[in-house]
Design an enzyme around this catalytic site. Sequence first.
Site, PDB file in Angstrom:
ATOM      1  N   ASP A 143       0.840  -1.375  -0.526  1.00 41.52           N
ATOM      2  CA  ASP A 143       0.319   0.122  -0.122  1.00 41.52           C
ATOM      3  C   ASP A 143       0.964   1.790   0.400  1.00 41.52           C
ATOM      4  O   ASP A 143       2.158   1.570   0.188  1.00 41.52           O
ATOM      5  CB  ASP A 143      -1.290   0.118   1.250  1.00 41.52           C
ATOM      6  CG  ASP A 143      -0.198  -0.005   2.231  1.00 41.52           C
ATOM      7  OD1 ASP A 143       1.093  -0.541   3.067  1.00 41.52           O
ATOM      8  OD2 ASP A 143      -1.201  -0.342   3.463  1.00 41.52           O
TER       9      ASP A 143
ATOM     10  N   GLU B  14      -9.673  -1.909   6.051  1.00 41.07           N
ATOM     11  CA  GLU B  14     -10.005  -1.368   7.290  1.00 41.07           C
ATOM     12  C   GLU B  14     -11.413  -2.359   7.957  1.00 41.07           C
ATOM     13  O   GLU B  14     -12.329  -2.773   6.687  1.00 41.07           O
ATOM     14  CB  GLU B  14     -10.105  -0.239   7.462  1.00 41.07           C
ATOM     15  CG  GLU B  14      -9.215   0.789   7.516  1.00 41.07           C
ATOM     16  CD  GLU B  14      -8.192   0.883   8.144  1.00 41.07           C
ATOM     17  OE1 GLU B  14      -8.213   0.483   9.718  1.00 41.07           O
ATOM     18  OE2 GLU B  14      -6.718   1.539   7.865  1.00 41.07           O
TER      19      GLU B  14
END
Length: 241
Positions: A67, A143
């Site tokens: 990421d 998340e």
Amino acid sequence: MKFIVCKNYDEVMTEAAAIVAGVVREKPDCILGLATGSTPLGMYDRLVAEYEAGKLDFSRVSSFNLDEYYPISPDNDQSYRYFMNTNLFNRINIDKANTRVPNGSAADPEQECKDYEAAIDASAGVDIQVLGIGQNGHIAFNEPEDKLYAYTHLTGLTENTIKANSRFFENESDVPRQALTMGMASIMKARKIILLATGAAKCEAVKELLSDRITTAVPASLLKLHPDVTVICDEAAYNCN
Ligand code: PGA
């Protein structure tokens, strides 16, 4: 999901470095899946030490990182590209042209995500993916949410993650609010996964991994669907007090 429980942080890092070094030795042109965060730093130091001792050769190794913040310049010292260069790539003989981190300054982030996923698919596949885990069970920037995403995508950071990551920035308001991240399926394309968890702050997340529940509320729990995942943790993360 297999668990290796070590005494402390240093032992977790030694174990993780030995596993990654083993992959590099066995397959000199392997593809590593790499992670940022404070957890893997000790593993990177150990891999660098082995390289410096002439025991590891990264000249044919390539890599994909999980990421990157968005937007952020690769030169920004808080970018994950900068982190990887300073903590690993600049210290070993990997060809930087063979290292990929999502481009935080791409003009078209959606296209960058598509290109990144396509590059993973066009490669021979990640041989070993290294993961950290958030206190809330996130992996990369996947998340806890009702819905998770399969492939590389642009996502917002949760308040929890903004707070946790603000320790690296001067002000909390400096933390980028978005990120480009591999999705759950992108991560699970790797042939082998090791997840590193150390410290008491991670024990609630590890507890979920020890249960047989799979829930998008704890993204890492989806790793139970992968056939070759090893969680390497210390006693503090393994036993919640
Ligand atoms: P940490 O981050 O290694 O800095 O604890 C892990 C993560 O948030 O994935």
